[in-house]
Design a protein around this motif. Sequence first.
Motif, short mmCIF file in Angstrom:
data_model
loop_
_atom_site.label_atom_id
_atom_site.label_comp_id
_atom_site.label_asym_id
_atom_site.label_seq_id
_atom_site.Cartn_x
_atom_site.Cartn_y
_atom_site.Cartn_z
N MET A 1 0.83 -1.19 0.00
CA MET A 1 0.00 0.00 0.00
C MET A 1 0.87 1.25 0.00
N LYS A 2 0.53 2.19 -0.85
CA LYS A 2 1.24 3.47 -0.88
C LYS A 2 0.42 4.49 -0.09
N ILE A 3 1.02 5.02 0.95
CA ILE A 3 0.33 5.94 1.86
C ILE A 3 0.98 7.32 1.77
N LEU A 4 0.19 8.33 1.48
CA LEU A 4 0.67 9.71 1.53
C LEU A 4 0.29 10.30 2.88
N LEU A 5 1.29 10.71 3.65
CA LEU A 5 1.07 11.30 4.97
C LEU A 5 1.46 12.76 4.94
N THR A 6 0.53 13.64 5.28
CA THR A 6 0.78 15.08 5.29
C THR A 6 1.11 15.54 6.70
N GLY A 7 1.54 16.79 6.82
CA GLY A 7 1.67 17.44 8.12
C GLY A 7 2.61 16.76 9.09
N ILE A 8 3.75 16.29 8.60
CA ILE A 8 4.62 15.47 9.45
C ILE A 8 5.34 16.28 10.54
N SER A 9 5.31 17.60 10.45
CA SER A 9 5.94 18.40 11.50
C SER A 9 4.97 18.70 12.64
N GLY A 10 3.69 18.38 12.46
CA GLY A 10 2.71 18.59 13.51
C GLY A 10 2.73 17.48 14.55
N GLN A 11 2.01 17.68 15.64
CA GLN A 11 2.02 16.71 16.74
C GLN A 11 1.54 15.32 16.29
N VAL A 12 0.40 15.29 15.60
CA VAL A 12 -0.16 14.00 15.18
C VAL A 12 0.62 13.44 14.00
N GLY A 13 0.98 14.30 13.06
CA GLY A 13 1.74 13.85 11.89
C GLY A 13 3.07 13.23 12.26
N TRP A 14 3.74 13.82 13.23
CA TRP A 14 5.04 13.30 13.67
C TRP A 14 4.90 11.90 14.26
N GLU A 15 3.84 11.70 15.06
CA GLU A 15 3.60 10.37 15.65
C GLU A 15 3.18 9.36 14.58
N LEU A 16 2.41 9.82 13.58
CA LEU A 16 1.95 8.92 12.53
C LEU A 16 3.10 8.37 11.69
N GLN A 17 4.18 9.11 11.58
CA GLN A 17 5.32 8.61 10.81
C GLN A 17 5.77 7.26 11.34
N ARG A 18 5.85 7.15 12.64
CA ARG A 18 6.31 5.91 13.26
C ARG A 18 5.21 4.84 13.23
N SER A 19 3.98 5.26 13.50
CA SER A 19 2.89 4.28 13.60
C SER A 19 2.54 3.64 12.27
N LEU A 20 2.70 4.37 11.17
CA LEU A 20 2.29 3.87 9.86
C LEU A 20 3.42 3.17 9.09
N MET A 21 4.64 3.32 9.55
CA MET A 21 5.79 2.92 8.73
C MET A 21 5.81 1.42 8.39
N SER A 22 5.21 0.61 9.23
CA SER A 22 5.21 -0.84 8.97
C SER A 22 4.03 -1.28 8.12
N LEU A 23 3.16 -0.34 7.75
CA LEU A 23 1.92 -0.71 7.07
C LEU A 23 1.95 -0.48 5.56
N GLY A 24 3.08 0.00 5.06
CA GLY A 24 3.16 0.22 3.61
C GLY A 24 4.30 1.15 3.25
N ASN A 25 4.29 1.59 2.02
CA ASN A 25 5.27 2.55 1.53
C ASN A 25 4.74 3.94 1.84
N VAL A 26 5.25 4.55 2.91
CA VAL A 26 4.73 5.84 3.36
C VAL A 26 5.57 6.98 2.77
N ILE A 27 4.88 7.90 2.10
CA ILE A 27 5.53 9.10 1.57
C ILE A 27 5.22 10.23 2.54
N TYR A 28 6.26 10.75 3.20
CA TYR A 28 6.10 11.74 4.25
C TYR A 28 6.22 13.15 3.67
N MET A 29 5.27 14.02 4.03
CA MET A 29 5.32 15.39 3.51
C MET A 29 4.95 16.40 4.58
N GLY A 30 5.85 17.39 4.74
CA GLY A 30 5.56 18.53 5.59
C GLY A 30 5.14 19.71 4.74
#
Length: 292
Positions: free
Chosen positions: A1-30
């Motif tokens: 699964m390709k996951i686009l994650l926005t707002g990685i510098s925010g409180q929730v976005g920063w935590e989601l980087q770690r939580s989602l990383m094992s669930l697919g190919n995560v593209i991180y964007m601030g």
Amino acid sequence: MKILLTGISGQVGWELQRSLMSLGNVIYMGRNQLDLSQPDTITTTIRDIKPDLIVNPAAYTAVDKAESEIDLAMAINGVAPGIIAEEAKRLNAAIIHYSTDYVFDGNQNTPYRESDLTNPQNVYGKTKLVGEEAISSIGVNHIIFRTSWVYGLRGKNFLLTMQKLAREREEIKVVDDQIGSPTWSRMIAEITAQIVAKFQQNPSDFFSNKGGIYNLSPSGKTSWYGFAKAIFNDDFSNNERKLQRLIPITTQEYPTPASRPAFSLLDNQKLSDTFGLKIPEWDQALKLVLDS
């Protein structure tokens, strides 16, 4: 699964980087990679990446400042989610988005359910509601999480503000007549990841059965003053603190540009029942944060 994650510098976005990383190919964007105030950038980015799932915690969250930056808050919180949803639908992708307890007016005295009438009292809440409505109206596969009083160990939030003021002041006055439930950013991220994992197990009809709006906040309730008391645990003897007195005050004694609901407690039963989740009490989650 390709996951686009926005707002990685925010409180929730920063935590989601770690939580989602094992669930697919995560593209991180601030904000530097994806500025939600620029509609063309959103469209181009999503069409280039072609994600299967977009997780969008990015938001304009300066509640008081939003009263004087209405257009910017609306662009990020109201317009951008609609554009993201349109592009997701075009790709047959799904979206997970985050909203707020401030879509309610606070005139209830029982916890708000997802189906209760919305009536935001400030610009921030109004723009977040516009974003919710845009996503819901487009017909894209989606989940919207309404959360409340978000805090964590990074960014700007009540916990870190209280800890900072305790090192600088002997006395802190805190509002005691606004009721809600403080929500740890990591809890939001971990519950999101559990639901994404369930989606992966059964993607075909997941959103037709379980899509929609959910309240994502802990059980229990408190005031901002109660939250502050729990942060300090009535212990003002800490060598790092100047703080000697924590004083409860009314909302009227602490005027702010944006009105806050007096009662914005969210009922999390739908989330718990639908996904089989055990959601902790707010003070249990806070203890984990403080112990870490």
